[in-house]
Design a protein around this motif. Structure first.
Motif, PDB file in Angstrom:
ATOM      1  N   GLU A   1     -15.750 -28.305  46.493  1.00  0.00           N
ATOM      2  CA  GLU A   1     -15.739 -27.269  47.575  1.00  0.00           C
ATOM      3  C   GLU A   1     -13.821 -26.729  47.734  1.00  0.00           C
ATOM      4  N   VAL A   2     -13.879 -25.591  48.079  1.00  0.00           N
ATOM      5  CA  VAL A   2     -12.228 -24.958  48.109  1.00  0.00           C
ATOM      6  C   VAL A   2     -12.325 -24.744  49.540  1.00  0.00           C
ATOM      7  N   PRO A   3     -11.412 -25.325  50.128  1.00  0.00           N
ATOM      8  CA  PRO A   3     -10.863 -26.704  49.868  1.00  0.00           C
ATOM      9  C   PRO A   3     -11.978 -27.941  49.929  1.00  0.00           C
ATOM     10  N   PRO A   4     -11.654 -28.993  49.300  1.00  0.00           N
ATOM     11  CA  PRO A   4     -12.616 -30.029  49.268  1.00  0.00           C
ATOM     12  C   PRO A   4     -12.694 -30.890  50.538  1.00  0.00           C
ATOM     13  N   ASN A   5     -13.840 -31.411  50.723  1.00  0.00           N
ATOM     14  CA  ASN A   5     -14.067 -31.926  52.146  1.00  0.00           C
ATOM     15  C   ASN A   5     -14.272 -33.472  51.937  1.00  0.00           C
ATOM     16  N   ALA A   6     -14.513 -34.282  52.800  1.00  0.00           N
ATOM     17  CA  ALA A   6     -15.044 -35.662  52.907  1.00  0.00           C
ATOM     18  C   ALA A   6     -16.136 -36.056  52.930  1.00  0.00           C
ATOM     19  N   SER A   7     -17.262 -35.199  52.922  1.00  0.00           N
ATOM     20  CA  SER A   7     -18.551 -35.623  52.591  1.00  0.00           C
ATOM     21  C   SER A   7     -19.204 -36.382  51.622  1.00  0.00           C
ATOM     22  N   SER A   8     -19.889 -37.252  51.767  1.00  0.00           N
ATOM     23  CA  SER A   8     -20.375 -38.189  50.720  1.00  0.00           C
ATOM     24  C   SER A   8     -21.771 -37.612  50.050  1.00  0.00           C
TER      25      SER A   8
ATOM     26  N   TYR B   1     -31.072 -32.522  47.086  1.00  0.00           N
ATOM     27  CA  TYR B   1     -29.810 -32.817  47.682  1.00  0.00           C
ATOM     28  C   TYR B   1     -29.921 -33.955  48.781  1.00  0.00           C
ATOM     29  N   SER B   2     -28.971 -34.681  49.010  1.00  0.00           N
ATOM     30  CA  SER B   2     -29.120 -35.885  49.979  1.00  0.00           C
ATOM     31  C   SER B   2     -27.846 -36.285  50.520  1.00  0.00           C
ATOM     32  N   GLY B   3     -27.739 -36.742  51.502  1.00  0.00           N
ATOM     33  CA  GLY B   3     -26.756 -37.348  52.317  1.00  0.00           C
ATOM     34  C   GLY B   3     -25.524 -36.218  53.071  1.00  0.00           C
ATOM     35  N   THR B   4     -26.067 -35.251  53.280  1.00  0.00           N
ATOM     36  CA  THR B   4     -25.511 -34.199  54.014  1.00  0.00           C
ATOM     37  C   THR B   4     -25.177 -34.509  55.519  1.00  0.00           C
ATOM     38  N   THR B   5     -24.225 -34.069  56.183  1.00  0.00           N
ATOM     39  CA  THR B   5     -23.813 -34.404  57.450  1.00  0.00           C
ATOM     40  C   THR B   5     -24.861 -34.074  58.374  1.00  0.00           C
TER      41      THR B   5
ATOM     42  N   GLU C   1     -20.571 -27.543  52.319  1.00  0.00           N
ATOM     43  CA  GLU C   1     -20.505 -29.165  52.336  1.00  0.00           C
ATOM     44  C   GLU C   1     -20.345 -29.574  50.788  1.00  0.00           C
ATOM     45  N   ILE C   2     -21.253 -29.084  50.211  1.00  0.00           N
ATOM     46  CA  ILE C   2     -21.085 -29.473  48.796  1.00  0.00           C
ATOM     47  C   ILE C   2     -21.475 -28.290  47.978  1.00  0.00           C
ATOM     48  N   ARG C   3     -20.725 -28.167  46.819  1.00  0.00           N
ATOM     49  CA  ARG C   3     -20.649 -27.002  45.795  1.00  0.00           C
ATOM     50  C   ARG C   3     -21.041 -27.405  44.295  1.00  0.00           C
ATOM     51  N   GLY C   4     -21.612 -26.693  43.545  1.00  0.00           N
ATOM     52  CA  GLY C   4     -21.546 -26.948  42.031  1.00  0.00           C
ATOM     53  C   GLY C   4     -21.597 -25.453  41.482  1.00  0.00           C
ATOM     54  N   GLN C   5     -20.721 -25.726  40.273  1.00  0.00           N
ATOM     55  CA  GLN C   5     -20.675 -24.423  39.535  1.00  0.00           C
ATOM     56  C   GLN C   5     -21.974 -24.295  38.386  1.00  0.00           C
TER      57      GLN C   5
END
Length: 172
Positions: free
Chosen positions: A71-78, A98-102, A166-170
């Motif tokens: 992420e831009v900016p990154p976050n602390a999500s696992s 996906y899994s583990g989102t807040t 929360e999560i991102r992928g190119q």
């Protein structure tokens, strides 16, 4: 005596076959009688297969690895995720797990054009359920195909705790 005649006859037959195999046998010379080995059973033959059309190309397979650090900016999500993307002609299809989102995913889309580390607007929102896995397809424009193939699209999953993503992928 019979054994000796059989041995001599066999030796003559083997010699004649050897000479014939080398092309040294004179067609006018008498040949010794040959003994033939029992015939081996014929191999089964397969029926002729009808001509089949060449299978169509399955398209370009791409992937994306989703993480909070992208992420831009990154976050602390696992949370983590992965995507399988396929471009078949002008039709894009995707399967995103996906899994583990807040919390529940509140928005999910392809963004672009942007390289890794840069942000861009939504180019293709995901319709329907946003529960994992997110599966769908959409027809693209020629310009969208160029950006996608150039690596300028990314997948972004948004949650209430991380509305910017929360999560991102190119897409690669």
């Amino acid at each position: 005596m019979i054994v000796r005649r059989f041995a001599i006859g066999t030796a003559l037959a083997v010699g004649a076959l050897t000479l014939a195999g080398c092309g040294m046998m004179n067609s006018s010379a008498p040949t010794a009688p040959t003994m033939s080995a029992p015939a081996a059973p014929a191999a089964p033959t397969m029926p002729a297969m009808p001509a089949m059309a060449k299978p169509a190309m399955l398209g370009n397979a791409m992937t994306a690895t989703l993480a909070a650090s992208n992420e831009v900016p990154p976050n602390a999500s696992s949370a983590t995720g992965s995507a399988t993307i396929k471009l078949d002609g002008d039709t894009l299809s995707w399967n995103i797990a996906y899994s583990g989102t807040t919390g529940p995913v509140t928005g999910a889309h392809f963004h672009g054009p942007a390289v890794a580390g840069a942000n861009a607007g939504v180019v293709l929102p995901f319709a329907g359920s946003l529960a994992s896995p997110i599966v769908g397809s959409k027809q693209l424009t020629p310009a969208q195909i160029v950006d996608l193939k150039s690596g300028k699209w990314y997948i972004n999953l948004h949650t209430a705790a991380n509305p910017g993503g929360e999560i991102r992928g190119q897409v690669q």
